[in-house]
Structures are given as C-alpha cells and as structure tokens.
Design an enzyme around this catalytic site. Structure first.
Site, PDB file in Angstrom:
ATOM      1  N   HIS A 168       2.932  -6.518   4.091  1.00  0.00           N
ATOM      2  CA  HIS A 168       2.201  -6.299   4.954  1.00  0.00           C
ATOM      3  C   HIS A 168       1.638  -6.740   5.935  1.00  0.00           C
ATOM      4  CE1 HIS A 168       0.161  -5.518   0.633  1.00  0.00           C
ATOM      5  NE2 HIS A 168       0.795  -6.480   0.390  1.00  0.00           N
ATOM      6  N   HIS A 213       0.565  -1.309  -0.039  1.00  0.00           N
ATOM      7  CA  HIS A 213      -0.136   0.155   0.308  1.00  0.00           C
ATOM      8  C   HIS A 213       0.772   1.793   0.005  1.00  0.00           C
ATOM      9  CE1 HIS A 213      -3.701  -3.109   0.649  1.00  0.00           C
ATOM     10  NE2 HIS A 213      -2.371  -3.565   1.780  1.00  0.00           N
ATOM     11  N   GLU A 228       2.474 -11.584   5.539  1.00  0.00           N
ATOM     12  CA  GLU A 228       1.735 -11.342   6.193  1.00  0.00           C
ATOM     13  C   GLU A 228       2.298 -11.058   7.594  1.00  0.00           C
ATOM     14  OE1 GLU A 228      -1.515  -9.386   5.450  1.00  0.00           O
ATOM     15  OE2 GLU A 228      -1.695  -9.782   3.166  1.00  0.00           O
ATOM     16  N   GLU A 244      -1.573  -0.175   8.543  1.00  0.00           N
ATOM     17  CA  GLU A 244      -1.056  -0.914   7.773  1.00  0.00           C
ATOM     18  C   GLU A 244       0.211  -0.690   7.011  1.00  0.00           C
ATOM     19  OE1 GLU A 244      -1.293  -4.610   4.944  1.00  0.00           O
ATOM     20  OE2 GLU A 244      -3.015  -3.510   4.783  1.00  0.00           O
TER      21      GLU A 244
END
Length: 317
Positions: free
Chosen positions: A199, A107, A281, A144
């Site tokens: 992430h 992101h 993650e 995040e």
C-alpha cells in the site's frame, strides 16, 4: 738350399684357424652388446627399416597426436563440476525453493468503475467493513492502485528468481476487488509461508515515511489471529529493516510512535488471515517529497527489492 720356414701341414692350419675364431667370437659379441646399449640402434629421424623411409616403432617414442577426425577429450570446465568441489562451483542456490509467497497489491485500478460493488459490507470477524476502496492518489493524480501493482510485480520477479512460488490476490485482471475477506482467503488457501499487502498512505501533507502494519491478537466471528501475531511481527520487523536499507526512507513519525510498526485489529485482510501477514505503507502519497519518490521508477525498484529481501530474511530465519 735354404734353412727357411716350411708351409704348415694342412691339419695344423685348420686347427690354428679354429682356435683364432673361438677367441674372436666372444670378443665381437661383447662389443656389439656395448654398442647397442649406447644407442647405436636408435632412430635418428632419417628413416628406419633398412633406410626405406617406412614407419618405425620404439618403446621410447611419444604417442602420435590425434588425427583430424578424432577429438581429444575436452578439458574440465570450471563451471560444469559438482557443487563444493574446488574450481568447479555448482549453480547458485535458490534460498526460497519450496516457499509460497502471496503478494496482495492494495486496491484495484478498476475499483473506481464499480463504486456500488466495492462499497458493500463484508464480515471481517470483529465487525463489517467495505469490500474495498479505490485507494488514495498523489496530488498529481498518480493512483495508489497503480503504484501497488508496479511494486508488487517487481517484487514478484525478484522472489521468483530466488525460487519462491508467488501468487497475487489480483494482477489488474479483475473488474474490481477482490474484497478484503477474499484477499485473506487467497493467502490461507495457498498455505502461504508469508503474505505482504502493498500500500501507500494518504496522510496529511508534511507527514513522511513508511510503516508496517501488524495484526493485533483478535478473536471473534471468523477472526482468530492468535497463531499468527508472533510470526507476523517477525516478518514486519524484517520488512522494516530491509525496506529502510533498500530505499533510504525513514520510518513514519506520525504513526506507531516512530517505530515503523503499527498494530491494528480493524483490517479484514489481517483479521481473517491464518498465515503470517503484514501490510506495508511505502510512503505518504499526499506529501510532495514522498510523492516524488513513489512516482519514480528507480525508487519503486528499490522498494520492491526491500520488500523481497524482508520476505527472504523472514523465511530463512
């Protein structure tokens, strides 16, 4: 008149003296040699050269110390020698010298300011998906995108110290994105030896742990992962082990059957990659216990260390 001795005649007196001298000369010469050999001529510190205090030279004397204007040769330094020689270790090796690593911070902190741009669809080979998303956040509002940038930068520092060339897909320096297809292309154009996309998950509260996402073998449109699935799995397995060791975290039980590995064919960043690539993650931002770790600076440093070590171990196989 007396019958005593008479003085010898002159000729006889000279002959007798000559005989005495001839006998004495060898004896004196031998005595001088013996005296000299026993050290009679050694300098005793009182000055030589007729007692005038001048300098003396002797084959048995030690060389004079260096003058104040002359430096003696420096002793060898234990750290300045050639590698491999005892007592002279060389500089520490750099295990990732010549390797290219691309880190993809998931992101972008500015995505939220450009909702229409990140919502547009892009081709991921097998289908079309959004360019990007804003990502998730903890219940307290820690994004995040901020987490991924912080961990990625820490990992970059560690990898560069090991000699790797590290490139980012974005460093918070773009207005939004890049889109998922461009993220894959950045790694491809860099001919990266490994790519890791960082992430944090947004699963339900109560679900804890980390997992690594591996590319599924897919082919369609611009996607063909057949050449990278095997090396990407090895990269993912290295990451799983080293991340768990560095952070003390457990693999997530809510995905991947608790193995810590999940295979997916719906992510453009993986589908369009032509070099070994995985996603990690690092934890669940919506779980309070995981969130407490993800927001902790010291824990993020450990997470970066685990990621850097996983990449290092993969590239040194």
């Amino acid at each position: 008149m007396s019958y005593g001795s008479f003085p010898p005649e002159p000729g006889r007196r000279r002959g007798t003296l000559a005989i005495v001298l001839v006998a004495l000369i060898p004896t004196c010469f031998v005595g001088w040699l013996l005296w000299s050999s026993l050290g009679g001529s050694k300098d005793d510190g009182a000055g030589g050269a007729g007692g005038m205090g001048g300098p003396t030279t002797s084959s048995t004397s030690s060389p004079p110390p260096p003058s104040s204007g002359t430096s003696a040769p420096p002793a060898p330094s234990a750290s300045s020698g050639e590698p491999g020689k005892p007592g002279k270790p060389g500089a520490p090796g750099k295990p990732l010298e010549g390797k290219v690593v691309v880190i993809d911070p998931g992101h972008n902190p500015h995505n939220r300011d450009h909702p229409s741009r990140i919502a547009r669809l892009v081709d991921i080979g097998t289908e079309k998906k959004e360019c990007d998303t804003t990502g998730t956040a903890t219940n307290s509002g820690y994004p995040e995108a901020s987490f991924t940038l912080d961990v990625a930068r820490r990992a970059r520092t560690l990898l560069e110290a090991r000699g790797a060339t590290v490139r980012f897909t974005q460093d918070g320096d773009r207005p939004y994105g890049p889109c998922v297809d461009e993220r894959a292309e950045i790694g491809n154009k860099a001919h990266a030896d490994a790519v890791v996309s960082v992430h944090a998950d947004g699963a339900a509260a109560g679900e804890r742990g980390f997992h690594v996402i591996l590319p599924k073998s897919v082919r369609g449109g611009g996607a063909d992962t057949s050449a990278i699935t095997a090396p990407s799995r090895r990269l993912g397995e290295r990451l799983r082990g080293d991340f768990a060791k560095a952070t003390g975290s457990e693999p997530a039980q809510y995905i991947g059957d608790g193995s810590g590995l999940d295979v997916r064919g719906d992510l453009g960043g993986l589908n369009l990659s032509t070099v070994p690539k995985v996603f990690i993650e690092c934890g669940n931002m919506r779980d309070s216990q995981d969130a407490a770790e993800l927001t902790d600076t010291a824990w993020r440093e450990r997470a970066a260390r685990g990621i850097a070590q996983g990449i290092t171990d993969f590239l040194n196989e």
